[in-house]
Design a protein around this motif. Structure first.
Motif, PDB file in Angstrom:
ATOM      1  N   THR A  57       0.828  -1.206   0.000  1.00 30.87           N
ATOM      2  CA  THR A  57       0.000   0.000   0.000  1.00 30.87           C
ATOM      3  C   THR A  57       0.864   1.259   0.000  1.00 30.87           C
ATOM      4  O   THR A  57       0.605   2.192  -0.764  1.00 30.87           O
ATOM      5  N   PHE A  58       1.886   1.282   0.825  1.00 38.35           N
ATOM      6  CA  PHE A  58       2.774   2.438   0.923  1.00 38.35           C
ATOM      7  C   PHE A  58       3.414   2.757  -0.429  1.00 38.35           C
ATOM      8  O   PHE A  58       3.406   3.895  -0.885  1.00 38.35           O
ATOM      9  N   LEU A  59       3.929   1.745  -1.094  1.00 37.65           N
ATOM     10  CA  LEU A  59       4.583   1.963  -2.385  1.00 37.65           C
ATOM     11  C   LEU A  59       3.581   2.307  -3.490  1.00 37.65           C
ATOM     12  O   LEU A  59       3.858   3.159  -4.338  1.00 37.65           O
ATOM     13  N   MET A  60       2.421   1.660  -3.460  1.00 37.92           N
ATOM     14  CA  MET A  60       1.412   1.928  -4.486  1.00 37.92           C
ATOM     15  C   MET A  60       0.902   3.365  -4.413  1.00 37.92           C
ATOM     16  O   MET A  60       0.569   3.949  -5.448  1.00 37.92           O
ATOM     17  N   VAL A  61       0.835   3.923  -3.224  1.00 45.44           N
ATOM     18  CA  VAL A  61       0.376   5.307  -3.087  1.00 45.44           C
ATOM     19  C   VAL A  61       1.245   6.230  -3.940  1.00 45.44           C
ATOM     20  O   VAL A  61       0.738   7.078  -4.673  1.00 45.44           O
ATOM     21  N   PHE A  62       2.545   6.060  -3.878  1.00 45.78           N
ATOM     22  CA  PHE A  62       3.452   6.928  -4.628  1.00 45.78           C
ATOM     23  C   PHE A  62       3.345   6.697  -6.136  1.00 45.78           C
ATOM     24  O   PHE A  62       3.348   7.649  -6.917  1.00 45.78           O
ATOM     25  N   LEU A  63       3.244   5.443  -6.531  1.00 48.50           N
ATOM     26  CA  LEU A  63       3.153   5.141  -7.960  1.00 48.50           C
ATOM     27  C   LEU A  63       1.845   5.650  -8.557  1.00 48.50           C
ATOM     28  O   LEU A  63       1.828   6.267  -9.623  1.00 48.50           O
ATOM     29  N   ILE A  64       0.755   5.405  -7.866  1.00 49.88           N
ATOM     30  CA  ILE A  64      -0.539   5.841  -8.385  1.00 49.88           C
ATOM     31  C   ILE A  64      -0.643   7.359  -8.344  1.00 49.88           C
ATOM     32  O   ILE A  64      -1.177   7.973  -9.270  1.00 49.88           O
ATOM     33  N   GLN A  65      -0.117   7.986  -7.303  1.00 50.48           N
ATOM     34  CA  GLN A  65      -0.150   9.451  -7.227  1.00 50.48           C
ATOM     35  C   GLN A  65       0.641  10.061  -8.383  1.00 50.48           C
ATOM     36  O   GLN A  65       0.225  11.047  -8.988  1.00 50.48           O
ATOM     37  N   ASN A  66       1.780   9.455  -8.715  1.00 50.50           N
ATOM     38  CA  ASN A  66       2.577   9.940  -9.837  1.00 50.50           C
ATOM     39  C   ASN A  66       1.775   9.862 -11.132  1.00 50.50           C
ATOM     40  O   ASN A  66       1.736  10.817 -11.909  1.00 50.50           O
ATOM     41  N   SER A  67       1.110   8.738 -11.352  1.00 49.02           N
ATOM     42  CA  SER A  67       0.295   8.581 -12.560  1.00 49.02           C
ATOM     43  C   SER A  67      -0.851   9.580 -12.583  1.00 49.02           C
ATOM     44  O   SER A  67      -1.139  10.182 -13.625  1.00 49.02           O
ATOM     45  N   GLN A  68      -1.511   9.780 -11.443  1.00 47.52           N
ATOM     46  CA  GLN A  68      -2.616  10.733 -11.386  1.00 47.52           C
ATOM     47  C   GLN A  68      -2.128  12.157 -11.600  1.00 47.52           C
ATOM     48  O   GLN A  68      -2.807  12.955 -12.255  1.00 47.52           O
ATOM     49  N   ASN A  69      -0.982  12.499 -11.042  1.00 43.77           N
ATOM     50  CA  ASN A  69      -0.429  13.839 -11.252  1.00 43.77           C
ATOM     51  C   ASN A  69      -0.156  14.099 -12.726  1.00 43.77           C
ATOM     52  O   ASN A  69      -0.473  15.163 -13.258  1.00 43.77           O
ATOM     53  N   ARG A  70       0.437  13.118 -13.403  1.00 48.19           N
ATOM     54  CA  ARG A  70       0.721  13.276 -14.830  1.00 48.19           C
ATOM     55  C   ARG A  70      -0.565  13.356 -15.631  1.00 48.19           C
ATOM     56  O   ARG A  70      -0.697  14.195 -16.524  1.00 48.19           O
ATOM     57  N   ASP A  71      -1.531  12.495 -15.315  1.00 51.04           N
ATOM     58  CA  ASP A  71      -2.806  12.530 -16.026  1.00 51.04           C
ATOM     59  C   ASP A  71      -3.501  13.875 -15.811  1.00 51.04           C
ATOM     60  O   ASP A  71      -4.026  14.461 -16.760  1.00 51.04           O
ATOM     61  N   GLY A  72      -3.503  14.350 -14.571  1.00 51.17           N
ATOM     62  CA  GLY A  72      -4.122  15.639 -14.271  1.00 51.17           C
ATOM     63  C   GLY A  72      -3.443  16.781 -15.005  1.00 51.17           C
ATOM     64  O   GLY A  72      -4.115  17.673 -15.552  1.00 51.17           O
ATOM     65  N   ALA A  73      -2.115  16.774 -15.044  1.00 51.32           N
ATOM     66  CA  ALA A  73      -1.377  17.825 -15.747  1.00 51.32           C
ATOM     67  C   ALA A  73      -1.650  17.775 -17.253  1.00 51.32           C
ATOM     68  O   ALA A  73      -1.800  18.813 -17.899  1.00 51.32           O
ATOM     69  N   ALA A  74      -1.733  16.556 -17.799  1.00 48.94           N
ATOM     70  CA  ALA A  74      -2.013  16.421 -19.232  1.00 48.94           C
ATOM     71  C   ALA A  74      -3.421  16.914 -19.559  1.00 48.94           C
ATOM     72  O   ALA A  74      -3.621  17.640 -20.538  1.00 48.94           O
ATOM     73  N   ILE A  75      -4.384  16.551 -18.733  1.00 49.12           N
ATOM     74  CA  ILE A  75      -5.762  17.017 -18.953  1.00 49.12           C
ATOM     75  C   ILE A  75      -5.826  18.530 -18.831  1.00 49.12           C
ATOM     76  O   ILE A  75      -6.485  19.199 -19.627  1.00 49.12           O
TER      77      ILE A  75
END
Length: 160
Positions: free
Chosen positions: A72-90
């Protein structure tokens, strides 16, 4: 662009960033797949099945607690990174649509406003939208009244 550490080549930082972005994207995509859920469920069922063998000991419980906490700890960082990039692209796409259309360019970059500023802006937008709907309703009523008058005049001419 963020500065690099002293002595760290810029190309290394870009390469590491690309590698992490690739890795984070793949893991986030895989984590959302039904097979990942099935695998997680299988691990939990398998762990629960070994309970009687290990006597439901504290160590047995610690294994699942530690494993799930780390994942869970590691997934938080990976998923947050993906969401940040997706949000910035949108956001970049929306900004381009605003810039290239007849929309007001003042809305570009509003994601950097404070919560209070965004609330005030939403309130102003809602007020403007309500005023436009009211204007549209008045216009529709005026048009309906004009059509009714025209029909009444035509009927009066026919029968009178």
């Amino acid at each position: 662009m963020t500065p690099t550490a002293p002595g760290e080549p810029t190309h290394f930082k870009a390469s590491a960033s690309r590698a992490f972005t690739f890795f984070a994207g793949k893991v986030a995509k895989w984590a959302g797949h039904p097979l990942a859920f099935a695998l997680g469920t299988a691990v939990v069922v398998g762990w629960a099945g070994t309970g009687p063998f290990f006597g439901y000991s504290e160590t047995w419980q610690l294994v699942i607690n530690t494993g799930t906490t780390i994942v869970t700890f590691l997934m938080v960082f990976l998923i947050q990174n993906s969401q940040n990039r997706d949000g910035a692209a949108i956001q970049a796409k929306l900004d381009e649509l605003i810039r290239a259309s007849a929309a007001q360019n003042r809305y570009i970059g509003i994601e950097n406003l404070t919560e209070e500023e965004l609330y005030e802006l939403r309130q102003r937008c809602e007020t403007c939208a309500m005023a436009e709907r009211l204007d549209d309703a008045r216009e529709a009523a005026d048009e309906a009244e004009a059509r009714a008058r025209d029909r009444a005049r035509m009927a009066a001419e026919r029968f009178g």
